[in-house]
Motif scaffolding. Structure first.
Motif, PDB file in Angstrom:
ATOM      1  N   GLN A  28      -8.760 110.812 -55.019  1.00 34.45           N
ATOM      2  CA  GLN A  28      -8.476 112.074 -54.343  1.00 34.45           C
ATOM      3  C   GLN A  28      -7.390 112.812 -55.123  1.00 34.45           C
ATOM      4  O   GLN A  28      -6.210 112.528 -54.985  1.00 34.45           O
ATOM      5  CB  GLN A  28      -8.028 111.824 -52.905  1.00 34.45           C
ATOM      6  N   ARG A  29      -7.795 113.763 -55.913  1.00 28.40           N
ATOM      7  CA  ARG A  29      -6.847 114.499 -56.751  1.00 28.40           C
ATOM      8  C   ARG A  29      -6.258 115.729 -56.055  1.00 28.40           C
ATOM      9  O   ARG A  29      -5.255 116.258 -56.483  1.00 28.40           O
ATOM     10  CB  ARG A  29      -7.534 114.937 -58.039  1.00 28.40           C
ATOM     11  N   ARG A  30      -6.912 116.167 -55.011  1.00 28.46           N
ATOM     12  CA  ARG A  30      -6.462 117.394 -54.341  1.00 28.46           C
ATOM     13  C   ARG A  30      -4.993 117.343 -53.916  1.00 28.46           C
ATOM     14  O   ARG A  30      -4.253 118.290 -54.163  1.00 28.46           O
ATOM     15  CB  ARG A  30      -7.364 117.708 -53.159  1.00 28.46           C
ATOM     16  N   GLU A  38       2.464 123.598 -55.414  1.00 24.40           N
ATOM     17  CA  GLU A  38       3.630 123.956 -54.605  1.00 24.40           C
ATOM     18  C   GLU A  38       4.875 124.092 -55.481  1.00 24.40           C
ATOM     19  O   GLU A  38       5.657 125.025 -55.328  1.00 24.40           O
ATOM     20  CB  GLU A  38       3.865 122.904 -53.526  1.00 24.40           C
ATOM     21  N   GLN A  39       5.032 123.182 -56.417  1.00 25.34           N
ATOM     22  CA  GLN A  39       6.175 123.269 -57.326  1.00 25.34           C
ATOM     23  C   GLN A  39       6.092 124.504 -58.220  1.00 25.34           C
ATOM     24  O   GLN A  39       7.104 125.129 -58.522  1.00 25.34           O
ATOM     25  CB  GLN A  39       6.275 121.996 -58.181  1.00 25.34           C
ATOM     26  N   MET A  40       4.873 124.872 -58.619  1.00 20.97           N
ATOM     27  CA  MET A  40       4.698 126.078 -59.434  1.00 20.97           C
ATOM     28  C   MET A  40       5.099 127.323 -58.648  1.00 20.97           C
ATOM     29  O   MET A  40       5.760 128.219 -59.178  1.00 20.97           O
ATOM     30  CB  MET A  40       3.249 126.178 -59.912  1.00 20.97           C
ATOM     31  N   THR A  91       0.313 132.409 -54.521  1.00 18.56           N
ATOM     32  CA  THR A  91      -0.021 131.181 -53.821  1.00 18.56           C
ATOM     33  C   THR A  91      -0.840 130.295 -54.753  1.00 18.56           C
ATOM     34  O   THR A  91      -1.356 130.746 -55.761  1.00 18.56           O
ATOM     35  CB  THR A  91      -0.839 131.440 -52.541  1.00 18.56           C
ATOM     36  N   ILE A  92      -0.957 129.048 -54.382  1.00 20.82           N
ATOM     37  CA  ILE A  92      -1.745 128.091 -55.152  1.00 20.82           C
ATOM     38  C   ILE A  92      -2.717 127.407 -54.203  1.00 20.82           C
ATOM     39  O   ILE A  92      -2.356 127.085 -53.072  1.00 20.82           O
ATOM     40  CB  ILE A  92      -0.836 127.012 -55.787  1.00 20.82           C
ATOM     41  N   ARG A  93      -3.888 127.190 -54.669  1.00 21.14           N
ATOM     42  CA  ARG A  93      -4.857 126.405 -53.897  1.00 21.14           C
ATOM     43  C   ARG A  93      -5.193 125.168 -54.718  1.00 21.14           C
ATOM     44  O   ARG A  93      -5.741 125.272 -55.807  1.00 21.14           O
ATOM     45  CB  ARG A  93      -6.112 127.220 -53.626  1.00 21.14           C
ATOM     46  N   GLY A  94      -4.818 124.008 -54.198  1.00 15.49           N
ATOM     47  CA  GLY A  94      -5.124 122.760 -54.881  1.00 15.49           C
ATOM     48  C   GLY A  94      -6.574 122.388 -54.671  1.00 15.49           C
ATOM     49  O   GLY A  94      -7.062 122.378 -53.541  1.00 15.49           O
ATOM     50  N   THR A  98      -8.208 120.877 -60.189  1.00 17.46           N
ATOM     51  CA  THR A  98      -7.284 121.853 -60.783  1.00 17.46           C
ATOM     52  C   THR A  98      -6.468 122.553 -59.704  1.00 17.46           C
ATOM     53  O   THR A  98      -6.703 122.391 -58.523  1.00 17.46           O
ATOM     54  CB  THR A  98      -8.055 122.892 -61.613  1.00 17.46           C
ATOM     55  N   CYS A  99      -5.496 123.367 -60.143  1.00 19.03           N
ATOM     56  CA  CYS A  99      -4.761 124.288 -59.264  1.00 19.03           C
ATOM     57  C   CYS A  99      -5.245 125.689 -59.603  1.00 19.03           C
ATOM     58  O   CYS A  99      -5.455 126.009 -60.757  1.00 19.03           O
ATOM     59  CB  CYS A  99      -3.261 124.234 -59.524  1.00 19.03           C
TER      60      CYS A  99
END
Length: 104
Positions: A28-30, A38-40, A91-94, A98-99
């Motif tokens: 599970q990489r998500r 989140e850090q980005m 925003t980022i979507r994991g 990838t992000c």
């Protein structure tokens, strides 16, 4: 007196391949990509507050044409770091592999 010198050659292949090997082990990489994302976002927010590029150099001042265009649009606050403008829209979507950066 002559100086002392030596020659070294480094092979970074293993260091480059190791992260890829570890990624293959994760089912599970998500969650991993969500945490990276989140850090980005947090890092980007800090850079907006500091008004600095990722390498720490300060942003260039707004050009007169940019100020004039924003005034024509009746933008009251010309501060690009003001919450609600670009800084607040990243925003980022994991995902599983990838992000993904998103700007709303």
């Amino acid at each position: 007196m002559t100086g002392i010198s030596f020659r070294a050659q480094l092979d970074a292949t293993e260091a480059q391949n190791r992260p890829h090997q570890l990624m293959k082990l994760m089912d599970q990489r998500r969650p991993f990509f969500a945490a990276v994302g989140e850090q980005m976002v947090l890092s980007a927010g800090r850079k907006f507050k500091a008004q600095a590029a990722p390498d720490g150099t300060p942003w260039a001042p707004l050009k007169p044409a940019t100020i004039k265009a924003r005034q024509a649009l009746q933008v009251e606050d010309l501060d690009p770091a003001r919450p609600g403008l670009l800084a607040g829209s990243l925003t980022i979507r994991g995902r599983q592999s990838t992000c993904v950066w998103r700007r709303y």
